[in-house]
Design a protein around this motif. Structure first.
Motif, mmCIF file in Angstrom:
data_model
loop_
_atom_site.group_PDB
_atom_site.id
_atom_site.type_symbol
_atom_site.label_atom_id
_atom_site.label_comp_id
_atom_site.label_asym_id
_atom_site.label_seq_id
_atom_site.Cartn_x
_atom_site.Cartn_y
_atom_site.Cartn_z
ATOM 1 N N GLU A 169 59.294 -20.877 48.841
ATOM 2 C CA GLU A 169 58.928 -21.724 47.643
ATOM 3 C C GLU A 169 59.817 -22.205 46.798
ATOM 4 O O GLU A 169 60.308 -21.890 45.803
ATOM 5 N N TYR A 190 50.479 -14.306 51.775
ATOM 6 C CA TYR A 190 50.284 -15.017 50.695
ATOM 7 C C TYR A 190 48.840 -14.705 49.925
ATOM 8 O O TYR A 190 47.947 -14.124 50.724
ATOM 9 N N TYR A 237 45.873 -15.781 47.263
ATOM 10 C CA TYR A 237 45.196 -16.724 46.564
ATOM 11 C C TYR A 237 43.960 -16.401 45.631
ATOM 12 O O TYR A 237 43.058 -15.833 46.548
ATOM 13 N N ASP A 288 48.755 -7.766 40.134
ATOM 14 C CA ASP A 288 48.005 -8.879 40.007
ATOM 15 C C ASP A 288 46.889 -8.362 38.765
ATOM 16 O O ASP A 288 45.816 -7.800 38.859
ATOM 17 N N ARG A 329 50.473 -8.839 44.169
ATOM 18 C CA ARG A 329 50.673 -10.133 44.464
ATOM 19 C C ARG A 329 52.177 -10.258 44.568
ATOM 20 O O ARG A 329 52.924 -9.851 44.088
ATOM 21 N N ARG A 359 55.573 -11.516 44.055
ATOM 22 C CA ARG A 359 56.718 -11.846 42.865
ATOM 23 C C ARG A 359 57.285 -13.108 42.936
ATOM 24 O O ARG A 359 58.385 -13.252 43.524
ATOM 25 N N ARG A 360 56.419 -14.172 42.617
ATOM 26 C CA ARG A 360 57.168 -15.604 42.722
ATOM 27 C C ARG A 360 57.925 -15.980 41.808
ATOM 28 O O ARG A 360 57.930 -15.376 40.655
ATOM 29 N N VAL A 379 54.810 -18.803 37.569
ATOM 30 C CA VAL A 379 53.665 -18.730 37.692
ATOM 31 C C VAL A 379 52.972 -20.044 36.866
ATOM 32 O O VAL A 379 53.041 -19.807 35.590
ATOM 33 N N SER A 438 59.226 -15.368 45.740
ATOM 34 C CA SER A 438 58.726 -16.414 46.500
ATOM 35 C C SER A 438 57.135 -16.312 46.483
ATOM 36 O O SER A 438 56.868 -14.889 46.040
ATOM 37 N N ASP A 439 56.187 -17.157 46.540
ATOM 38 C CA ASP A 439 54.915 -16.788 46.712
ATOM 39 C C ASP A 439 54.395 -16.698 47.971
ATOM 40 O O ASP A 439 53.192 -16.117 48.186
ATOM 41 N N HIS A 440 55.236 -16.300 48.924
ATOM 42 C CA HIS A 440 55.186 -16.204 50.008
ATOM 43 C C HIS A 440 55.924 -14.521 50.506
ATOM 44 O O HIS A 440 56.883 -14.581 49.788
#
Length: 311
Positions: free
Chosen positions: A19, A241, A243, A278, A285, A287-288, A291, A300-302
């Protein structure tokens, strides 16, 4: 490390989309201005180093008592060589002795793919970038990284790291772009097999496609097995991931039949510290880092994919 691998008999392969693993300086000719100190994201040196150390923590957490630290790590969304040098030599990974190979592709934002490797587990013989010729309506995309090397067991392993185009503009509109990458990679695989029919092949990365999409089915038609097709993780994680509240598996690790028969375990690495609540859709979800425009200093979002092989 060699003795450890020989005793355990394991080789651990990890795939992770980082990310936006950007530094905080401008690369000439690249659209990277959102990751500068004066940008709306306020991408400062402090945030950069925190990002590197958190990603290092994430990779090291994929270790196990019986297999040690990961031997090979396929990375997507890394900006340039200086970032990879900092990551391997100046972050929390600095004592792991990782080396790296990476591309320098025509992607407009300047993101590339890379392969981290432990020299005691994988000795590169040759490596190069594979350029993908854009089809009509397609922007220049990431090169595919190819690396051939010898493992401790004496096997010659062919590794490809890929980051297929996103679904920007819609799935139907962008489908030919991902197929163009898949076709180019499969042509390289066919070339290897023409010389070595039983070649040991690993393909990993962010494919931006699910397991039954046309591009993934094309890989299967060329004799590859999706090693992580049914991979799941702890804490209710059902994809790499998320979404709009739905888990998706758009990251994959594929292998030739010999590699498939050597799989000991395949899973999504999803410990609690890589996750957050989430609040909109329930559950967890990844922890990126950001946001939307809001910085929250995550990973990362992955989530990482992990496959352990017995060699």
């Amino acid at each position: 490390m060699i003795l450890s691998l020989l005793l355990s008999g394991f080789l651990t392969f990890v795939e992770l989309n980082c990310e936006n693993m950007f530094d905080y300086t401008h690369d000439s000719g690249k659209l990277d201005t959102e990751f500068l100190p004066e940008s709306d994201r306020h991408w400062t040196s402090k945030r950069y180093w925190q990002k590197l150390n958190m990603l290092a923590q994430e990779i090291l957490s994929c270790s196990s008592d019986d297999a040690g630290i990961p031997d090979l790590i396929a990375l997507c969304e890394v900006e340039n060589d200086s970032v990879m040098h900092d990551f391997t030599h100046r972050s929390l990974l600095r004592n792991a002795d990782y080396q790296y190979l990476m591309t320098s592709s025509p992607d407009q934002r300047g993101i590339d793919v890379a392969l981290l490797y432990a020299p005691s587990s994988f000795a590169p013989i040759r490596s190069y970038a594979i350029r993908v010729t854009p089809v009509e309506g397609m922007r220049a995309t990431r090169d595919i990284l190819y690396a051939c090397g010898e493992t401790v067991s004496g096997d010659t392993l062919h590794v490809f790291v890929v980051h297929q185009p996103s679904k920007f503009g819609g799935e139907k509109h962008s489908r030919p772009f991902r197929l163009a990458v898949a076709e180019r990679l499969c042509a390289s695989i066919d070339s290897i097999r023409a010389i070595t029919p039983d070649a040991k092949l690993l393909i990993a990365g962010d494919f931006n496609d699910g397991a039954v999409s046309p591009s993934l089915l094309l890989y299967e038609q060329h004799g590859l097995v999706n090693l992580t097709k049914y991979a799941q993780g702890a804490n209710g994680v059902r994809g790499s991931y998320r979404y709009k509240g739905e888990w998706e598996s758009i990251d994959h690790i594929l292998g030739s039949s010999y590699i498939y028969n050597k799989v000991d375990t395949a899973f999504i690495h999803a410990p609690q510290f890589l996750l957050e609540d989430d609040l909109q859709y329930g559950g967890y979800r990844p922890r990126r880092t950001f946001v939307g425009p809001r910085y929250q200093g995550g990973f990362s979002d992955h989530l990482p994919l992990v496959v352990r092989f017995t060699f």
